[in-house]
Design an enzyme around this catalytic site. Structure first.
Site, PDB file in Angstrom:
ATOM      1  CE1 TYR A  36      -3.689   2.618   0.839  1.00  0.00           C
ATOM      2  CE2 TYR A  36      -1.899   3.628   2.079  1.00  0.00           C
ATOM      3  CZ  TYR A  36      -3.151   3.709   1.498  1.00  0.00           C
ATOM      4  OH  TYR A  36      -3.853   4.893   1.559  1.00  0.00           O
TER       5      TYR A  36
ATOM      6  CD  GLU B 232      -6.054   4.792  -1.231  1.00  0.00           C
ATOM      7  OE1 GLU B 232      -6.070   4.648   0.009  1.00  0.00           O
ATOM      8  OE2 GLU B 232      -7.096   4.820  -1.922  1.00  0.00           O
TER       9      GLU B 232
END
Length: 386
Positions: free
Chosen positions: A109, A197
């Site tokens: 992530y 993101e």
């Protein structure tokens, strides 16, 4: 402003970030024809909506053949996806994206955003990719690291290494990850992004670092510098009331309650919403008409609130400073002449030209409920909608 995944990946690629090759289309026929150009064993079909959680909602499918792709695309296009971010009404899929499959070795992530508390750029990284990062933060907070960067032209190698340390990469893959961080940082600053993101960021079986999914938000206040970014805006993905509000330079956010709010000043607007909740109801919107609003702007604001079918009553709370109470009052009266008002409206006026504003409303013929202060106004609107 938000953009779609396929737009985000195209932008990332322009800055040197590795993404899977993919194509998007508005029709199944166009998508299938474009997909034939992809060199892949399997096709990854993705619904394009401005919301996360698409996979769990059936919006991401892995397919073996062109025929399977065509069949799934027909099922997906025009379907309403309901995720934890869309609300119960869901979002209709109006465009599709298909990309080449990847051989995934590891999932990470990575995000980059403005940290307002420290006035720095924060990178958040984790070796738990492909999952809801909020869930990881609750269950395994040690799996997430935050690296805050001073705003400058370039990010240093030391900062890059701090960000990717949790990925535990070596050799060429580590070098690729450092270059990726540098590219994302450069893009973040250059396009006035507010968040990037990547979830998941993957390490492939070929030891390549690739962005498998991407989400980018932009600072609306910087869009005037980037017409090429503004051109990516998809109005179909936005709330109609918010689109209309932006045309009149109104700060409006749709909420889930039933009491519409018209206020001048963000702080007073927040206080107004808080006190509505205190008395047991929910605000239907945040709406700040601003300090120097004209009667035309006030009229437009009232029309926007009234266009929301969930609104059962309206609380107008104005503390006149630059914003004069008589201008507000005239805007309300003008709006009432153009649209039928059949719900209760409570008005609390104070400050500049308060008496003149009250006189305009008193002689308007409108059935308005006057309040002496904010507490009184909130109590009256809550009682009025029962």
């Amino acid at each position: 402003m938000n953009i779609h995944e396929h737009q985000a990946k195209k932008l990332l690629k322009r800055y040197g970030v590795s993404v899977p090759k993919g194509v998007f289309a508005f029709t199944v026929k166009e998508l299938v024809e474009k997909a034939k150009e992809l060199n892949t064993e399997k096709f990854v079909l993705k619904a394009q909506i401005h919301a996360g959680g698409r996979g769990k909602a059936g919006g991401v499918k892995i397919l073996n053949t062109i025929d399977e792709l065509e069949g799934s695309a027909n099922e997906l296009l025009g379907k309403k996806l309901i995720t934890h971010q869309t609300g119960p009404d869901g979002k209709e899929v109006k465009r599709l994206y298909v990309e080449e499959s990847s051989n995934i070795q590891k999932e990470f992530y990575l995000s980059c955003l403005v940290d307002r508390a420290s006035s720095k750029i924060a990178f958040i990284s984790s070796d738990q990719g492909g999952m809801d990062i909020e869930e990881v933060a609750i269950k395994s907070p040690e799996k997430i690291i935050t690296t805050k960067i001073e705003l400058k032209d370039e990010i240093s190698n030391d900062d890059c290494e701090s960000i990717i340390k949790i990925f535990n990469l070596n050799g060429n893959s580590k070098d690729e990850a450092i270059l990726l961080i540098k590219s994302i940082y450069k893009m973040f600053v250059s396009v006035d992004a507010s968040m990037i993101e990547i979830n998941p960021l993957i390490l492939t079986d070929e030891d390549k670092v690739v962005c498998l999914d991407a989400k980018i938000n932009f600072d609306d206040n910087g869009l005037f510098r980037h017409p090429e970014i503004t051109a990516l805006r998809d109005l179909d993905e936005e709330n109609p009331e918010e689109i209309e509000a932006s045309k009149h330079d109104l700060s409006y956010i749709k909420l889930d309650g039933n009491i519409g709010c018209m206020v001048n000043g963000a702080g007073l607007a927040m206080a107004t919403m808080d006190i509505i909740k205190l008395y047991g109801e929910e605000p239907a919107n945040f709406l700040d008409v601003g300090g120097g609003a004209s009667k035309e702007k006030v009229s437009a604001a009232l029309k926007i609130i009234l266009s929301d079918k969930s609104v059962k009553g309206i609380l107008i709370n104005i503390f006149g400073g630059i914003m004069r109470c008589d201008v507000l009052a005239q805007g309300v009266v003008d709006a009432a002449k153009q649209i039928e008002i059949n719900i209760p409206i409570v008005v609390r006026l104070a400050g500049t030209n308060f008496k003149e504003g009250k006189e305009i409303l008193d002689h308007s013929g409108l059935k308005l409920i006057s309040a002496n202060n904010l507490d009184d106004a909130a109590l009256k609107i809550v009682e009025a909608i029962k």
